[in-house]
Scaffold this motif. Structure first.
Motif, PDB file in Angstrom:
ATOM      1  N   LEU A  72      -5.965   7.274   8.084  1.00 27.12           N
ATOM      2  CA  LEU A  72      -5.859   6.751   6.722  1.00 27.12           C
ATOM      3  C   LEU A  72      -4.429   6.779   6.187  1.00 27.12           C
ATOM      4  O   LEU A  72      -4.137   6.136   5.171  1.00 27.12           O
ATOM      5  CB  LEU A  72      -6.795   7.508   5.775  1.00 27.12           C
ATOM      6  N   ASN A  73      -3.518   7.450   6.857  1.00 32.32           N
ATOM      7  CA  ASN A  73      -2.110   7.404   6.470  1.00 32.32           C
ATOM      8  C   ASN A  73      -1.542   5.999   6.606  1.00 32.32           C
ATOM      9  O   ASN A  73      -0.525   5.686   5.987  1.00 32.32           O
ATOM     10  CB  ASN A  73      -1.287   8.394   7.303  1.00 32.32           C
ATOM     11  N   SER A  74      -2.161   5.158   7.416  1.00 29.12           N
ATOM     12  CA  SER A  74      -1.713   3.778   7.576  1.00 29.12           C
ATOM     13  C   SER A  74      -2.897   2.845   7.370  1.00 29.12           C
ATOM     14  O   SER A  74      -3.702   2.653   8.294  1.00 29.12           O
ATOM     15  CB  SER A  74      -1.123   3.553   8.969  1.00 29.12           C
ATOM     16  N   PRO A  75      -3.026   2.259   6.186  1.00 29.65           N
ATOM     17  CA  PRO A  75      -4.166   1.376   5.932  1.00 29.65           C
ATOM     18  C   PRO A  75      -4.309   0.244   6.952  1.00 29.65           C
ATOM     19  O   PRO A  75      -5.428  -0.070   7.364  1.00 29.65           O
ATOM     20  CB  PRO A  75      -3.886   0.836   4.526  1.00 29.65           C
ATOM     21  N   ALA A  76      -3.203  -0.348   7.371  1.00 25.79           N
ATOM     22  CA  ALA A  76      -3.292  -1.442   8.346  1.00 25.79           C
ATOM     23  C   ALA A  76      -3.814  -0.947   9.686  1.00 25.79           C
ATOM     24  O   ALA A  76      -4.657  -1.597  10.318  1.00 25.79           O
ATOM     25  CB  ALA A  76      -1.922  -2.097   8.525  1.00 25.79           C
ATOM     26  N   VAL A  77      -3.332   0.198  10.129  1.00 29.63           N
ATOM     27  CA  VAL A  77      -3.779   0.733  11.424  1.00 29.63           C
ATOM     28  C   VAL A  77      -5.245   1.138  11.353  1.00 29.63           C
ATOM     29  O   VAL A  77      -6.029   0.817  12.246  1.00 29.63           O
ATOM     30  CB  VAL A  77      -2.883   1.901  11.884  1.00 29.63           C
ATOM     31  N   VAL A  78      -5.640   1.842  10.306  1.00 30.23           N
ATOM     32  CA  VAL A  78      -7.034   2.287  10.229  1.00 30.23           C
ATOM     33  C   VAL A  78      -7.987   1.094  10.144  1.00 30.23           C
ATOM     34  O   VAL A  78      -9.072   1.119  10.723  1.00 30.23           O
ATOM     35  CB  VAL A  78      -7.270   3.298   9.083  1.00 30.23           C
ATOM     36  N   GLN A  79      -7.592   0.034   9.474  1.00 30.93           N
ATOM     37  CA  GLN A  79      -8.444  -1.149   9.366  1.00 30.93           C
ATOM     38  C   GLN A  79      -8.650  -1.786  10.747  1.00 30.93           C
ATOM     39  O   GLN A  79      -9.773  -2.095  11.134  1.00 30.93           O
ATOM     40  CB  GLN A  79      -7.839  -2.155   8.398  1.00 30.93           C
ATOM     41  N   GLY A  80      -7.573  -1.989  11.474  1.00 28.00           N
ATOM     42  CA  GLY A  80      -7.686  -2.580  12.805  1.00 28.00           C
ATOM     43  C   GLY A  80      -8.407  -1.663  13.779  1.00 28.00           C
ATOM     44  O   GLY A  80      -9.224  -2.107  14.594  1.00 28.00           O
TER      45      GLY A  80
END
Length: 176
Positions: free
Chosen positions: A39-47
């Motif tokens: 969750l520290n990186s919204p883009a990474v967690v989404q993908g």
């Protein structure tokens, strides 16, 4: 997670993440330490969530084969958090406890007792992809004979994805 190299995001502390947290919790029943770090990186967690959900829930592979791959990758990459997180899924998929116990010990793929037809070949693929990256033709041939193109893509994607998971967990010491 006191040893974790990245601060986890406590669920509910960042309003901008509420929708993503709700999706993760709905799909997984909770927001695990892995997802708290992601969750520290919204883009990474989404993908990540989209890809891993597809692999875990939307492929044609049997849950037992999928969990066999995941447990093997976790053992080969020394990722006990990943292994322990998937034991309940493996047991629910019909994998005998004796097979789980053997996989934890990391024997050669052809030495695991109690496997179903073709599962030793799946372990051999997992070993080759995880240890050597390249898969020799002789190792791939029995898989080609047993699985269609869709299943071969799904087997390979499962091994690759869970190598990503274990390497992320180990590198950031998630779950230590």
């Amino acid at each position: 997670m006191s040893d974790c190299r990245v601060s986890p995001v406590a669920p509910g502390t960042r309003p901008a993440l509420a929708e993503m947290e709700a999706r993760i919790a709905a799909a997984r029943g909770r927001i695990s330490p892995l997802y708290q770090v992601l969750l520290n990186s919204p883009a990474v967690v989404q993908g990540w969530e989209a890809m891993l959900t597809a692999i875990r829930l939307n492929t044609s592979l049997s849950p037992r084969v999928r969990e066999l791959i995941i447990l093997r990758v976790a053992t080969l990459n020394n990722a006990p958090y990943e292994f322990d997180a998937h034991v309940p899924h493996a047991l629910a998929a019909g994998m005998p406890q004796a097979v789980v116990d053997q996989l934890r010990g990391g024997p050669r793929a052809d030495a695991v007792q109690g496997l179903e037809a073709g599962e030793a070949d799946v372990l051999a693929l997992t070993d080759a992809m995880t240890r050597d990256i390249e898969v020799p033709d002789a190792l791939f041939a029995p898989l080609r004979a047993r699985y269609n193109d869709q299943e071969l893509v799904e087997l390979t994607a499962t091994v690759a994805a869970y190598n990503m998971v274990s390497r992320f967990l180990v590198a950031l010491r998630v779950g230590h």
